[in-house]
Design an enzyme around this catalytic site. Sequence first.
Site, PDB file in Angstrom:
ATOM      1  N   LYS A 199       0.852  -1.192   0.000  1.00  0.00           N
ATOM      2  CA  LYS A 199       0.000   0.000   0.000  1.00  0.00           C
ATOM      3  C   LYS A 199       0.883   1.234   0.000  1.00  0.00           C
ATOM      4  CE  LYS A 199      -4.120   1.643  -0.238  1.00  0.00           C
ATOM      5  NZ  LYS A 199      -4.956   1.352  -1.397  1.00  0.00           N
ATOM      6  N   SER A 394      -8.416   0.102  -4.979  1.00  0.00           N
ATOM      7  CA  SER A 394      -8.592   0.497  -3.588  1.00  0.00           C
ATOM      8  C   SER A 394     -10.068   0.793  -3.312  1.00  0.00           C
ATOM      9  CB  SER A 394      -7.693   1.691  -3.276  1.00  0.00           C
ATOM     10  OG  SER A 394      -7.350   1.710  -1.902  1.00  0.00           O
TER      11      SER A 394
END
Length: 598
Positions: A199, A394
């Site tokens: 991430k 996401s």
Amino acid sequence: MKDFFKMFFAALLALAVASFGLFLFFLLMVGLIGSMSQPVPQVANGSVLVFDMSASVQDRPVGMTRDAFIDEVVGGAGSRSLSLLSLKRGLEEAANDDRIEALLLTGSFAVDGYSSGFAALKEVRESIEVFKASGKPVYAYVVYPSARDMYVISAADEIFMNPEGVVGDSGMSMSYPYLGGFMDRYGIGVQVTRAGEYKAAAETFVLEGMSDPAREANSAVLADFWQEYLGVIASGAEFDPATYETKLNELGMLAADDAAEIGLVDELLYTDELIAKMQGISGLESESNSFVQTAIDDYLLEVVHPMYSSDGMVAVIYAEGSIVDGEGKDGQIGGNSLARVIRKARQDKKVKAMVLRVNSPGGSALASEVIQREVRLAKEQMPVVVSMGSVAASGGYWISAYSDKIFAQPNTLTGSIGVIGVFFNYEELANKHGVNFDTVKTTEHADLMGQFRAKTEKEMGLVQRHVDIVYDSFLHKVSEGRELPLEEVRKIAGGRIWSGVDALEIGLVDELGGLADAIAFAGEQAGLGSLPAIVELPEAGNFLEDLFAVTSQKAADASTDVALRPIVRLYREIGEISSLYNDPKGVYAVLPYTISID
């Protein structure tokens, strides 16, 4: 007295600016009324349909923006936008239109926000191939074609290039801005937490370069995109992709002679020579001394109209931009506003199925959940299908996970199932300008979410707990929505991004295809057939809101003390960044800033 006169003249100036804005508005309205009286251009028999690609191709419907309105009134040639579905319908309609003899592609695509992505352009290319399959010829004329242009025009029967032109394709790259040094230099505090090794969104604000996990994931996606790109452009011409790649490594960019040598273009022509060729197809247009032609914009006005059916419709709902809490601004997806659109659509008895077109890097976790809740409720009443655009990652994946079926293109960027916490504080910046903050509070963490001081190590631990909770929820939602074992989801999550090809293989998407494929599937599932009537939501924006907003801002700027303007400007720019990070808990499912792949 001095302050009184300063305020008095500032007020007068603000009033003058506002009055000028209203006067300008009056003139523009008069001009628009005059332009409305003009008839829709007629399509001449035997026309060459000219698709000037100098436009941004966006997913959502195109409205009359402020700039387009002014250009229309004053006769200017400003930026253009075309909606993907309208463009596809127009090109495919032209295939069976006896008035159209051929298609000519010119110009170079513009990119505005998330428009003109490769996934959308793949659908444009497919519509050109539909036109071509009708037996009508497709030509392209380019001067400085970009990779996006080459991707589309490779479908043409013949590609002509200006002898002095250059192919502006030197390969693909993926770039991120890293703001760590900038934040330090200007005293903007940033504290981040994350769940997921890959991430990388948090890294944008604190590092000065790409981390190893981020580089690994980005390189893998880029390799998939590049191979798909090479395969597409090579399929339309007789040249070896390996030779093309070798030439790019050797020369950087290809001159016109280089492009002709390897078969990337068919012939080098000046504009007058192109016109002569087109006259051989459509004949001489006496007034312009050119060839008989119809511009794609004029053609769309005539042949593309709203669709309606008494049997029902498919609602095509656009989620384009970063996901933010609340209503959102132009170019953003407001959690509340999009949820409201979905709610109204599912409550509309005429809507029998729903297609959610997602072109988003994600954003606020809370806003994503608000949207997803409405998607799940809609699914209880009707088929819900997701069509992924150029990026659906996401939070963009969060809102997609519970649909009945997910379509993506090979060059869609998706996944990034991970969560970050981002917290800005302006204590140092404020101190530099003589502003200090002092606080009284009832509990130890009462000002935890404030932006006027850095968080303590203990507080960051508390924030990490919330990030972990949201990440765990994200994993379970993907597992449930996609009917995948939780452990399998953990393996493919971690914030890693995937190409559409890899996403299909690991189960994150169901089928490779575009928006038209998703609409066809939704129509069939709803019993409306593969060519259902559609309604596009949200409706196209209105330029009046922009006009009044600008007038108000000009008046506000005019009344601002000259000495304070640099500070106001700096805070406004910071506010633009902060507006994307407005989740009440500071927790986000988002890609790093804006990904640009060229």
